[in-house]
Scaffold this motif. Structure first.
Motif, mmCIF file in Angstrom:
data_model
loop_
_atom_site.group_PDB
_atom_site.id
_atom_site.type_symbol
_atom_site.label_atom_id
_atom_site.label_comp_id
_atom_site.label_asym_id
_atom_site.label_seq_id
_atom_site.Cartn_x
_atom_site.Cartn_y
_atom_site.Cartn_z
ATOM 1 N N ASN A 187 0.840 -1.190 0.000
ATOM 2 C CA ASN A 187 0.000 0.000 0.000
ATOM 3 C C ASN A 187 0.882 1.250 0.000
ATOM 4 O O ASN A 187 1.878 1.314 0.719
ATOM 5 C CB ASN A 187 -0.910 -0.001 1.229
ATOM 6 C CG ASN A 187 -2.013 1.007 1.127
ATOM 7 O OD1 ASN A 187 -2.773 1.035 0.168
ATOM 8 N ND2 ASN A 187 -2.114 1.866 2.126
ATOM 9 N N ASP A 188 0.491 2.238 -0.805
ATOM 10 C CA ASP A 188 1.221 3.508 -0.899
ATOM 11 C C ASP A 188 0.847 4.378 0.303
ATOM 12 O O ASP A 188 -0.284 4.839 0.411
ATOM 13 C CB ASP A 188 0.845 4.203 -2.210
ATOM 14 C CG ASP A 188 1.577 5.516 -2.422
ATOM 15 O OD1 ASP A 188 2.372 5.931 -1.555
ATOM 16 O OD2 ASP A 188 1.340 6.130 -3.478
ATOM 17 N N ILE A 189 1.779 4.616 1.195
ATOM 18 C CA ILE A 189 1.523 5.422 2.390
ATOM 19 C C ILE A 189 1.166 6.860 2.018
ATOM 20 O O ILE A 189 0.355 7.491 2.674
ATOM 21 C CB ILE A 189 2.728 5.364 3.351
ATOM 22 C CG1 ILE A 189 2.859 3.939 3.912
ATOM 23 C CG2 ILE A 189 2.605 6.401 4.468
ATOM 24 C CD1 ILE A 189 4.102 3.687 4.749
ATOM 25 N N VAL B 142 -0.343 -0.830 -4.449
ATOM 26 C CA VAL B 142 0.732 -0.726 -5.427
ATOM 27 C C VAL B 142 1.042 -2.144 -5.882
ATOM 28 O O VAL B 142 1.204 -3.046 -5.063
ATOM 29 C CB VAL B 142 1.994 -0.079 -4.811
ATOM 30 C CG1 VAL B 142 3.138 -0.065 -5.813
ATOM 31 C CG2 VAL B 142 1.695 1.321 -4.323
ATOM 32 N N SER B 143 1.131 -2.321 -7.186
ATOM 33 C CA SER B 143 1.441 -3.639 -7.734
ATOM 34 C C SER B 143 2.954 -3.839 -7.783
ATOM 35 O O SER B 143 3.671 -3.070 -8.429
ATOM 36 C CB SER B 143 0.851 -3.762 -9.140
ATOM 37 O OG SER B 143 1.218 -5.000 -9.701
ATOM 38 N N GLY C 77 4.640 3.260 -9.343
ATOM 39 C CA GLY C 77 3.260 3.128 -8.904
ATOM 40 C C GLY C 77 2.946 3.889 -7.635
ATOM 41 O O GLY C 77 1.812 4.274 -7.405
ATOM 42 N N ALA C 78 3.951 4.123 -6.799
ATOM 43 C CA ALA C 78 3.728 4.876 -5.563
ATOM 44 C C ALA C 78 3.983 6.355 -5.808
ATOM 45 O O ALA C 78 4.801 6.732 -6.651
ATOM 46 C CB ALA C 78 4.639 4.371 -4.453
ATOM 47 N N LYS C 79 3.291 7.158 -5.063
ATOM 48 C CA LYS C 79 3.467 8.609 -5.163
ATOM 49 C C LYS C 79 4.842 8.989 -4.602
ATOM 50 O O LYS C 79 5.287 8.444 -3.595
ATOM 51 C CB LYS C 79 2.365 9.313 -4.375
ATOM 52 C CG LYS C 79 2.361 10.821 -4.545
ATOM 53 C CD LYS C 79 1.202 11.450 -3.815
ATOM 54 C CE LYS C 79 -0.035 11.311 -4.666
ATOM 55 N NZ LYS C 79 -1.179 12.055 -4.129
#
Length: 131
Positions: free
Chosen positions: A24-26, A35-36, A54-56
């Motif tokens: 998971n993107d915090i 997030v894959s 995929g993550a910010k």
């Protein structure tokens, strides 16, 4: 990811290894921002997670308009069964990136707050986590 004895902890067929995981993107837009990160295997049958994107990314610092450090934070939920009891291990991976007009690259990786990787010029971005 391996244990101190060298066991591949991502090979779900081995006792004590993780059988599944979620990322998971915090910094994601919502509390649940998956997030894959696919599970892959080397030619010698060692499993690994390959994170591409995929993550910010958020700015950590800005030395100048042409030299910045960004970071992404990922929450890992690793699941396994130990003595017939489901167990979930929650960890955090922080990836720091160095950006200039000519380069965007991973510079550091922290696992649960501990520095585990620092980019060396010309070397691959391989991080081995020992749990």
């Amino acid at each position: 990811m391996k244990n101190s004895a060298g066991q591949d902890l991502l090979n779900g067929k081995k006792a004590g290894s993780f059988s599944s995981y979620a990322v998971n993107d915090i910094f994601g837009d919502t509390d649940n921002s998956p997030v894959s990160i696919p599970l892959k295997m080397t030619s010698d049958s060692v499993f690994y997670m390959e994170y591409i994107a995929g993550a910010k990314r958020v700015i950590l610092d800005s030395i100048s308009p042409s030299d910045r450090t960004y970071r992404s934070r990922l929450a890992l939920s690793l699941r396994r069964t130990v003595n017939n009891v489901a167990d979930t291990v929650n960890d955090v991976v922080e990836i720091q990136y160095h950006w200039t007009p000519t380069v965007f690259e991973v510079s550091k990786v922290y696992y649960n707050g501990t520095l585990r990787f620092t980019k060396q010029p010309g070397m691959p971005n391989v991080v081995t986590i020992v749990k």
